[in-house]
Design an enzyme around this catalytic site. Structure first.
Site, PDB file in Angstrom:
ATOM      1  N   LYS A   1      -7.173  18.964  -6.490  1.00 22.60           N
ATOM      2  CA  LYS A   1      -6.404  18.378  -5.369  1.00 22.60           C
ATOM      3  C   LYS A   1      -5.332  17.424  -5.903  1.00 22.60           C
ATOM      4  O   LYS A   1      -4.205  17.377  -5.390  1.00 22.60           O
ATOM      5  CB  LYS A   1      -7.370  17.657  -4.416  1.00 22.60           C
ATOM      6  CG  LYS A   1      -6.709  16.968  -3.242  1.00 22.60           C
ATOM      7  CD  LYS A   1      -6.467  15.495  -3.525  1.00 22.60           C
ATOM      8  CE  LYS A   1      -5.491  14.875  -2.552  1.00 22.60           C
ATOM      9  NZ  LYS A   1      -5.181  13.482  -2.885  1.00 22.60           N
TER      10      LYS A   1
ATOM     11  N   ASP B   1       0.859  -1.179   0.000  1.00 24.20           N
ATOM     12  CA  ASP B   1       0.000   0.000   0.000  1.00 24.20           C
ATOM     13  C   ASP B   1       0.907   1.245   0.000  1.00 24.20           C
ATOM     14  O   ASP B   1       2.083   1.161   0.371  1.00 24.20           O
ATOM     15  CB  ASP B   1      -0.860  -0.044   1.271  1.00 24.20           C
ATOM     16  CG  ASP B   1      -1.643   1.231   1.477  1.00 24.20           C
ATOM     17  OD1 ASP B   1      -2.321   1.678   0.529  1.00 24.20           O
ATOM     18  OD2 ASP B   1      -1.572   1.797   2.590  1.00 24.20           O
TER      19      ASP B   1
ATOM     20  N   ASP C   1      -0.401   5.081   0.747  1.00 27.97           N
ATOM     21  CA  ASP C   1      -0.770   6.044   1.795  1.00 27.97           C
ATOM     22  C   ASP C   1      -0.771   5.399   3.169  1.00 27.97           C
ATOM     23  O   ASP C   1      -1.486   4.422   3.407  1.00 27.97           O
ATOM     24  CB  ASP C   1      -2.160   6.629   1.516  1.00 27.97           C
ATOM     25  CG  ASP C   1      -2.131   7.585   0.348  1.00 27.97           C
ATOM     26  OD1 ASP C   1      -1.309   8.505   0.359  1.00 27.97           O
ATOM     27  OD2 ASP C   1      -2.936   7.393  -0.592  1.00 27.97           O
TER      28      ASP C   1
HETATM   29  C1  XBP Z   1      -5.782   5.857   0.296  1.00 28.94           C
HETATM   30  C2  XBP Z   1      -6.944   6.676  -0.042  1.00 28.94           C
HETATM   31  C3  XBP Z   1      -6.757   7.831  -0.957  1.00 28.94           C
HETATM   32  C4  XBP Z   1      -5.920   8.941  -0.392  1.00 28.94           C
HETATM   33  C5  XBP Z   1      -6.028  10.182  -1.255  1.00 28.94           C
HETATM   34  O1  XBP Z   1      -6.202   4.615   0.832  1.00 28.94           O
HETATM   35  O2  XBP Z   1      -8.040   6.393   0.387  1.00 28.94           O
HETATM   36  O3  XBP Z   1      -8.033   8.331  -1.234  1.00 28.94           O
HETATM   37  O4  XBP Z   1      -6.362   9.261   0.909  1.00 28.94           O
HETATM   38  O5  XBP Z   1      -5.717   9.907  -2.584  1.00 28.94           O
HETATM   39  P1  XBP Z   1      -5.222   3.341   0.832  1.00 28.94           P
HETATM   40  P2  XBP Z   1      -6.692  10.330  -3.777  1.00 28.94           P
HETATM   41  O6  XBP Z   1      -3.979   3.742   1.578  1.00 28.94           O
HETATM   42  O7  XBP Z   1      -5.987   2.287   1.571  1.00 28.94           O
HETATM   43  O8  XBP Z   1      -4.935   2.943  -0.584  1.00 28.94           O
HETATM   44  O9  XBP Z   1      -7.179  11.714  -3.488  1.00 28.94           O
HETATM   45  O10 XBP Z   1      -5.843  10.252  -5.011  1.00 28.94           O
HETATM   46  O11 XBP Z   1      -7.830   9.354  -3.795  1.00 28.94           O
HETATM   47 MG    MG Z   2      -3.181   2.988   3.381  1.00 29.87          MG
END
Ligand code: XBP
Ligand code: MG
Length: 262
Positions: free
Chosen positions: A92, A19, A21
């Site tokens: 964004k 993953d 984020d």
């Molecule tokens: C990550 C997300 C993303 C980020 C923002 O979840 O939910 O939406 O917060 O990115 P994970 P975007 O780590 O479970 O993959 O604005 O590009 O969606």
């Molecule tokens: Mg995550």
């Protein structure tokens, strides 16, 4: 509590699916949140997400969906919020892509070391994220080199957001591997559910936003990668794989049946 190896699939570790984020990078509080707020500001909107509110909104995966749910909470109509969320999220994404390109987002301590060790051991690398392709590619290129990841699955490729397993399934297809030959590394309950629904073993490395979540189905829960810096605390180790103060390749091998701790 379960103490046996997680499966009898008899496969050995071939790949790690990571993953982004919260896992490779601690990107939410001081990264995405800031970019969402800048997009609101540029659009002339009074809305701002503080650290606590953003933590609640993280339950909603995917930035555009997150904005939509928020606008709905604010009482905006469906006709109003659909195009507004799309427009705000597009901006964004531009803002956050630039932040990633400029080096404003840093890897979590120990991630470089883990990736180097995995590559040295011949373990293939892939990414499965709910984030958007423009910033994901910019961030991976800036921090690690995009070429190191054989498969990168973002929200542009996956039809549904986590906890839906599609990102993990597509990553496995890209690697041409069965789930038993790969381990997922995640930070959140939504990510854990996605990985497990795709059939992968899953290690959770918590962060400040996810520490209190339910990780009952996880195969290992750590409070950090552990190298460099203080040894990682083991928060749950249901298979008794016993990481040596950091997440290392041997520990990950033990989470596949071919290299089990049993
Ligand atoms: C990550 C997300 C993303 C980020 C923002 O979840 O939910 O939406 O917060 O990115 P994970 P975007 O780590 O479970 O993959 O604005 O590009 O969606
Ligand atoms: Mg995550």
């Amino acid at each position: 509590m379960q103490t046996s190896p997680i499966s009898a699939r008899g496969e050995s570790l071939r790949a790690i699916v990571l993953d982004v984020d919260g896992t490779l990078v601690d990107s939410e509080r001081d990264g995405h949140r800031v970019a969402f707020n800048r997009a609101f500001e540029e659009a002339g909107l009074p809305d701002r997400w503080d650290v606590e509110r953003y933590g609640e909104l993280l339950e909603v995966t995917g930035g555009e969906r997150r904005i939509k749910v928020y606008l709905e909470q604010q009482g905006s109509s469906a006709e109003e919020r659909e195009p507004l969320a799309r427009r705000l999220h597009a901006r964004k994404t531009e803002i956050f892509t630039e932040m990633a390109r400029q080096g404003e987002i840093e890897p979590r301590p120990g991630v470089h070391e883990l990736l180097d060790e995995l590559e040295g051991a011949g373990v293939r690398l892939a990414v499965a994220t709910t984030g958007s392709a423009p910033w994901v590619h910019a961030l991976l290129e800036r921090l690690f080199g995009l070429d190191r990841f054989e498969t990168v699955v973002t929200s542009d490729e996956a039809p549904e957001r986590k906890p839906d397993p599609s990102a993990y399934r597509i990553a496995l297809e890209g690697l041409a591997l069965t789930p038993g030959a790969a381990v997922a590394v995640e930070d959140s309950r939504n990510g854990l559910r996605a990985a497990k629904a795709a059939g992968l073993a899953c290690v959770i490395v918590v962060n400040d936003y996810t520490r209190g979540q339910n990780f009952d189905e996880a195969d290992l829960v750590l409070d950090g990668f552990g190298d460099p810096g203080p040894p990682t605390l083991v928060l749950a180790d249901p298979h008794g794989v016993g990481p040596p103060g950091r997440l290392d390749v041997e520990t990950l091998r033990r989470l596949t049946a071919g290299g089990s701790a049993g």
